[in-house]
Design an enzyme around this catalytic site. Structure first.
Site, short mmCIF file in Angstrom:
data_model
loop_
_atom_site.label_atom_id
_atom_site.label_comp_id
_atom_site.label_asym_id
_atom_site.label_seq_id
_atom_site.Cartn_x
_atom_site.Cartn_y
_atom_site.Cartn_z
N LYS A 154 0.68 -1.27 -0.06
CA LYS A 154 -0.10 0.16 0.00
C LYS A 154 1.06 1.18 0.01
O LYS A 154 0.14 2.40 -0.10
CB LYS A 154 -0.97 -0.04 1.22
CG LYS A 154 -2.03 -1.05 1.11
CD LYS A 154 -2.88 -1.16 2.34
CE LYS A 154 -2.40 -1.16 3.69
NZ LYS A 154 -1.96 -2.58 3.89
N LYS A 155 2.17 1.23 0.43
CA LYS A 155 3.15 2.22 0.38
C LYS A 155 3.03 2.98 -1.06
O LYS A 155 2.81 2.63 -2.09
CB LYS A 155 4.31 2.11 0.63
CG LYS A 155 4.27 1.28 2.48
CD LYS A 155 3.37 2.30 3.00
CE LYS A 155 3.16 1.63 4.81
NZ LYS A 155 2.40 0.54 4.86
#
Length: 402
Positions: free
Chosen positions: A209-210
């Protein structure tokens, strides 16, 4: 005290947009080519999956990008932070200060490495660690201050560095400032430097998700401390021949993809910033909502676009707002992040009776509707319209019921 707070809508089955994107950036043909090249290289039995040359190139590029003297790659940001703390050799009573509003990972790492976790309040605007409250809780036993660039808003580290200098530990000297940049890779500090060169150590995460990701997991530490960099390299490879260590290496394929993602990081971040600023402009006249601060120059990367509902809606009204977004309009949202002690028993037991009431009040009003740079214009318009409609609905029904 409430525990195990709800962080997503009560029903997510019918969502058109998820509570959060499963991937923060995106891949192109270049990342696929990098993986294929690594696969072909590994097919040679003389080479296999030996990652050192690939990892070294990624580390060199990352240190050059941030301006730090050293970059050390890990299999995750969580293990990287743990090894920074391990280097300190925390003893019983050694304190590590961190913001109550946080992902649980940094707080569990402190406890797991033998430190005493001390929680401080957030700044009411950015929700980053508040320097004034940090000064309130710092003592002669403080060994480290962990400053998180929360949800992409880059914190000013200078007050914490000055604070550390004014409160040295009697044995170890000034507490070190460890920077959690898991949600701020590629951001810029108030002085214009790229995140990663200030503080004793900066930890990055490349989880899916980064802002950039290395096949779903991965991490990096940047530092100007040669002794720390040397020890981290031992720690991730079973300690060399003399020290304790374990296996926390990044793989060849991850490093190959990381090089490509790093080269595209500014492009992906700029797209995210444009999308977030567009949403802020579209919602600017919704009086009930407090929007995230607008910082220019990559000082806010909007890992999430935070909204605060009115004080009168805190808790129950906020939950109703999230559920209305989900049930009526298919818009997912997440509370990112409640004070960690509310949802994690280990942390709650560790800190005992200590509480952070400002953090609790702020996060009772907080939600983060789904945002991603690759949303279509139609998606973004629909989400903003849904937020407007849900605001009207919540204002009417919440006021009526109260």
């Amino acid at each position: 005290m409430p525990t195990n707070p709800t962080t997503v809508p009560r029903s997510t089955a019918g969502l058109r947009w998820p509570v959060e994107p499963a991937m923060g950036g995106w891949y192109t043909a270049a990342e696929r080519t990098a993986v294929e090249f690594a696969l072909d290289d590994a097919a040679d039995w003389r080479m296999g999956w030996k990652s050192a040359p690939y990892t070294q190139r990624f580390e060199d590029a990352f240190s050059a990008h941030t301006g730090a003297d050293h970059a050390v790659a890990f299999n995750s940001g969580g293990t990287a932070l743990e090894m920074d703390l391990h280097f300190l050799g925390l003893e019983p009573g050694d304190e590590v200060i961190s913001c109550a509003i946080n992902f649980v990972g940094p707080h569990i790492a402190v406890i797991g490495q033998g430190g005493h976790l001390v929680l401080a309040e957030p700044d009411p605007i950015t929700l980053n660690l508040d320097p004034a409250d940090t000064e309130r809780v710092i003592t002669s036993r403080t060994r480290a201050i962990v400053v998180t660039h929360w949800n992409g808003a880059v914190a000013d580290l200078r007050p914490f560095l000055d604070l550390a200098d004014r409160h040295p530990h009697p044995v170890h000297g000034p507490p070190v400032v460890i920077v959690d940049a898991a949600r701020a890779c590629g951001g810029r500090t108030p002085l214009g430097a790229v995140v990663g060169a200030e503080g004793w150590a900066t930890v990055f995460s490349f989880e899916s998700k980064k802002l950039m990701t290395t096949l779903g997991q991965g991490g990096m530490v940047t530092t100007n401390d040669s002794a720390l960099a040397d020890r981290l390299r031992w720690l991730r490879t079973y300690g060399g021949r003399e020290h304790w260590g374990t296996n926390q290496m990044m793989t060849k394929a991850q490093a190959a993809v990381g090089l490509v993602q790093l080269s595209r990081l500014d492009e992906m971040n700029h797209a995210r910033i444009r999308r977030a600023h567009q949403r802020t402009r579209q919602l600017a006249d919704v009086e009930e909502l407090t929007l995230p601060p607008t910082f220019n120059g990559r000082m806010h990367l909007y890992y999430r676009h935070n909204l605060l509902v009115p004080v009168a809606w805190a808790g129950e009204g906020r939950d109703q707002f999230m559920n209305t977004l989900a049930d009526r309009y298919g818009v997912g949202s997440i509370i990112s992040d409640p004070p960690t002690y509310l949802g994690h028993r280990l942390i709650r037991d560790h800190i005992g009776a200590h509480r952070c009431p400002r953090a609790e009040r702020l996060t009772a009003r907080l939600l983060c509707p789904c945002l991603h740079p690759r949303m279509s214009e139609a998606d973004e318009t629909a989400i903003c319209d849904a937020i407007r409609q849900a605001t009207v609905h919540t204002a009417r029904t919440h006021c009526t019921s109260h």
